[in-house]
Design a protein around this motif. Sequence first.
Motif, PDB file in Angstrom:
ATOM      1  N   SER A 177     -70.191  39.516  62.424  1.00 28.77           N
ATOM      2  CA  SER A 177     -70.021  38.188  63.023  1.00 28.77           C
ATOM      3  C   SER A 177     -70.451  37.122  62.025  1.00 28.77           C
ATOM      4  CB  SER A 177     -70.865  38.078  64.296  1.00 28.77           C
ATOM      5  OG  SER A 177     -70.748  36.793  64.879  1.00 28.77           O
ATOM      6  N   TRP A 178     -69.751  35.994  62.046  1.00 25.84           N
ATOM      7  CA  TRP A 178     -70.134  34.851  61.236  1.00 25.84           C
ATOM      8  C   TRP A 178     -69.572  33.585  61.852  1.00 25.84           C
ATOM      9  CZ3 TRP A 178     -66.015  37.921  59.995  1.00 25.84           C
ATOM     10  CH2 TRP A 178     -64.831  37.322  59.585  1.00 25.84           C
ATOM     11  N   VAL A 179     -70.045  32.450  61.369  1.00 22.87           N
ATOM     12  CA  VAL A 179     -69.616  31.147  61.868  1.00 22.87           C
ATOM     13  C   VAL A 179     -69.218  30.276  60.686  1.00 22.87           C
ATOM     14  CG1 VAL A 179     -70.279  29.073  63.153  1.00 22.87           C
ATOM     15  CG2 VAL A 179     -71.215  31.295  63.816  1.00 22.87           C
ATOM     16  N   GLN A 180     -68.056  29.638  60.794  1.00 25.44           N
ATOM     17  CA  GLN A 180     -67.634  28.635  59.820  1.00 25.44           C
ATOM     18  C   GLN A 180     -67.766  27.257  60.468  1.00 25.44           C
ATOM     19  OE1 GLN A 180     -63.810  29.754  57.756  1.00 25.44           O
ATOM     20  NE2 GLN A 180     -63.915  31.500  59.149  1.00 25.44           N
ATOM     21  N   LEU A 181     -68.258  26.292  59.711  1.00 21.36           N
ATOM     22  CA  LEU A 181     -68.473  24.940  60.209  1.00 21.36           C
ATOM     23  C   LEU A 181     -67.763  23.936  59.323  1.00 21.36           C
ATOM     24  CD1 LEU A 181     -72.348  25.178  60.733  1.00 21.36           C
ATOM     25  CD2 LEU A 181     -70.616  25.298  62.539  1.00 21.36           C
ATOM     26  N   THR A 182     -67.189  22.913  59.940  1.00 22.27           N
ATOM     27  CA  THR A 182     -66.611  21.839  59.140  1.00 22.27           C
ATOM     28  C   THR A 182     -67.677  20.851  58.675  1.00 22.27           C
ATOM     29  OG1 THR A 182     -66.103  20.542  61.129  1.00 22.27           O
ATOM     30  CG2 THR A 182     -64.360  21.991  60.273  1.00 22.27           C
ATOM     31  N   ARG A 183     -68.835  20.879  59.345  1.00 16.61           N
ATOM     32  CA  ARG A 183     -70.027  20.139  58.904  1.00 16.61           C
ATOM     33  C   ARG A 183     -71.241  21.005  59.223  1.00 16.61           C
ATOM     34  NH1 ARG A 183     -67.683  15.453  61.731  1.00 16.61           N
ATOM     35  NH2 ARG A 183     -66.932  13.918  60.226  1.00 16.61           N
ATOM     36  N   ASP A 184     -72.265  20.898  58.399  1.00 21.70           N
ATOM     37  CA  ASP A 184     -73.468  21.693  58.653  1.00 21.70           C
ATOM     38  C   ASP A 184     -74.133  21.288  59.971  1.00 21.70           C
ATOM     39  OD1 ASP A 184     -75.541  23.457  58.327  1.00 21.70           O
ATOM     40  OD2 ASP A 184     -76.718  22.098  57.050  1.00 21.70           O
ATOM     41  N   ILE A 185     -74.625  22.270  60.683  1.00 22.44           N
ATOM     42  CA  ILE A 185     -75.414  22.054  61.899  1.00 22.44           C
ATOM     43  C   ILE A 185     -76.752  22.735  61.679  1.00 22.44           C
ATOM     44  CG2 ILE A 185     -75.577  22.424  64.392  1.00 22.44           C
ATOM     45  CD1 ILE A 185     -72.548  22.459  64.526  1.00 22.44           C
ATOM     46  N   PRO A 186     -77.775  21.991  61.263  1.00 24.64           N
ATOM     47  CA  PRO A 186     -79.060  22.602  60.922  1.00 24.64           C
ATOM     48  C   PRO A 186     -79.659  23.397  62.082  1.00 24.64           C
ATOM     49  CG  PRO A 186     -78.985  20.316  60.166  1.00 24.64           C
ATOM     50  CD  PRO A 186     -77.770  20.532  61.027  1.00 24.64           C
ATOM     51  N   GLY A 187     -80.245  24.531  61.751  1.00 26.29           N
ATOM     52  CA  GLY A 187     -80.945  25.341  62.735  1.00 26.29           C
ATOM     53  C   GLY A 187     -80.092  26.350  63.458  1.00 26.29           C
ATOM     54  N   LEU A 188     -78.790  26.413  63.187  1.00 24.06           N
ATOM     55  CA  LEU A 188     -77.916  27.327  63.934  1.00 24.06           C
ATOM     56  C   LEU A 188     -78.154  28.782  63.541  1.00 24.06           C
ATOM     57  CD1 LEU A 188     -75.633  27.860  65.917  1.00 24.06           C
ATOM     58  CD2 LEU A 188     -73.993  27.344  64.090  1.00 24.06           C
ATOM     59  N   ALA A 189     -78.549  29.028  62.300  1.00 24.79           N
ATOM     60  CA  ALA A 189     -78.681  30.405  61.830  1.00 24.79           C
ATOM     61  C   ALA A 189     -79.690  31.204  62.659  1.00 24.79           C
ATOM     62  CB  ALA A 189     -79.089  30.419  60.357  1.00 24.79           C
ATOM     63  N   GLU A 190     -80.752  30.552  63.123  1.00 20.51           N
ATOM     64  CA  GLU A 190     -81.799  31.283  63.851  1.00 20.51           C
ATOM     65  C   GLU A 190     -81.301  31.848  65.180  1.00 20.51           C
ATOM     66  OE1 GLU A 190     -86.277  30.652  65.740  1.00 20.51           O
ATOM     67  OE2 GLU A 190     -85.350  29.073  64.551  1.00 20.51           O
ATOM     68  N   PRO A 191     -80.762  31.037  66.107  1.00 23.55           N
ATOM     69  CA  PRO A 191     -80.284  31.629  67.371  1.00 23.55           C
ATOM     70  C   PRO A 191     -79.085  32.545  67.179  1.00 23.55           C
ATOM     71  CG  PRO A 191     -79.705  29.300  67.264  1.00 23.55           C
ATOM     72  CD  PRO A 191     -80.638  29.567  66.117  1.00 23.55           C
ATOM     73  N   GLY A 217     -77.668  29.525  56.047  1.00 22.98           N
ATOM     74  CA  GLY A 217     -78.392  30.634  56.649  1.00 22.98           C
ATOM     75  C   GLY A 217     -77.486  31.836  56.750  1.00 22.98           C
ATOM     76  N   PRO A 218     -78.034  33.036  56.976  1.00 24.88           N
ATOM     77  CA  PRO A 218     -77.208  34.250  57.049  1.00 24.88           C
ATOM     78  C   PRO A 218     -76.078  34.128  58.063  1.00 24.88           C
ATOM     79  CG  PRO A 218     -79.539  34.814  57.015  1.00 24.88           C
ATOM     80  CD  PRO A 218     -79.470  33.331  57.182  1.00 24.88           C
ATOM     81  N   GLY A 219     -74.862  34.370  57.590  1.00 23.04           N
ATOM     82  CA  GLY A 219     -73.691  34.352  58.461  1.00 23.04           C
ATOM     83  C   GLY A 219     -73.180  32.980  58.824  1.00 23.04           C
ATOM     84  N   ILE A 220     -73.771  31.911  58.297  1.00 19.53           N
ATOM     85  CA  ILE A 220     -73.333  30.539  58.578  1.00 19.53           C
ATOM     86  C   ILE A 220     -72.729  29.970  57.297  1.00 19.53           C
ATOM     87  CG2 ILE A 220     -73.975  28.270  59.438  1.00 19.53           C
ATOM     88  CD1 ILE A 220     -74.431  30.500  61.478  1.00 19.53           C
TER      89      ILE A 220
END
Length: 432
Positions: A177-191, A217-220
Amino acid sequence: MTLLRDMRYPTPHELALAARALADEHPAEARLRQAGTSRAGQPLWVLSVAPVAAAPGSRNVLVVAGAHANEPVGGATALSLARHVLRDPAPRTGCGWHFLLCADPDGADLHRTPRPYSLLDYHRNFFRPPGPEQPEWAPSLLPPDRLPPETLALTALIDELRPVLQVSLHATDLGGSWVQLTRDIPGLAEPFGKSAAELRIPVENGASDAAGWPSPGPGIFVIPQPGSEAAGVFHPEDTRLSTWYHAHRYAGTTAIVEVPMWASDLVDDPAPHPDPRGALRMLAARLAADTALVAGMREAFRPRPLPYGDPAAAPLLRAVDWTLTLIPRITAEWAGSGAPAEATAAYIASIDAFGRRLSLRAAAMLLRVLRVQGHPSAPGLDRLVTGWCEDFAARFQARWVPVATQVEHQARTVLATYERLLAQHHQSTDSP
């Protein structure tokens, strides 16, 4: 949810029926409406859940499911999220939630795998349309006057809702699993990482289609600016014409949430690879050789007329040809520029999986056409597809991720993305 207990992926029709029942059950809060029509005349359904304490400044979240025909989990996740926000008022306090249940119902009807038991079962009736026919990607490949109706409906929905967050629900056949973002969203890697660990889903740390991208972060992964070296071969410079970036017109952000159908711990291995450049050259050569086998069978079939009475033949063959045309660009990239010297084992494993699925998908879709035609090449191609599926599963020690688990992880990630985005917004508005 019955569909989840039965380990099935819902069809577009089943999604609409379940959404209608949910709207009837909550008439004051939920509404099902048609947002457009597919090329074949099927309705594009949107389920909306009204905000709590709505005000002139209320926000909207748009969740898009079914953008890729071969990734059926998104519709089940959309329904699960709709039920969640109806039960829990917190996510919709001042925010409406809107779910496009299936962005490509025509494609979903051609990919007939409601309950796959193996990779071979999944590929027996595989379909993934060519890029120009994919609703999200079409604007990056076609002029505005040739966009498909599914794309026009999606962009009109974004224009109407002006979402602060757009989430596109995707899946991979085998990996993590991973997430791609068009803008960074700080703190998402933890949850995100916590959910993956609890559900035994690997985090894909070296996703092949995010190679070299900024990773907070891992996977982000944050999609890089077009034209940068990190953009790579998978996303050319017109990425920002895709519907992922349409929300940017309204200061919105898009998150693409990937979850695997079959998990492999190989894509979560952070150890340095001993010879990444050599491995990439080997993978390029193998992909070129595998593709040549499929292309040879495609050429042998080309003079024949399309199978009478098989409406799937034309879209299947368009998809085969588009995939076969795409592959040489990818093999040239792998053989030419090579992998970074510090590449991890996870990165090489992700590249390995990506190459295997490209040639396998082309072969599987061609086999569907040859089988209907009764073509003499069909048995040989059938053996090839069977062997490739078995090798793929064995090489990656594939283990099935139950549908309910896929849904749970996607839903958790969507909610965490919104919470972190909202926290980021509050932090910026509270700053002096």
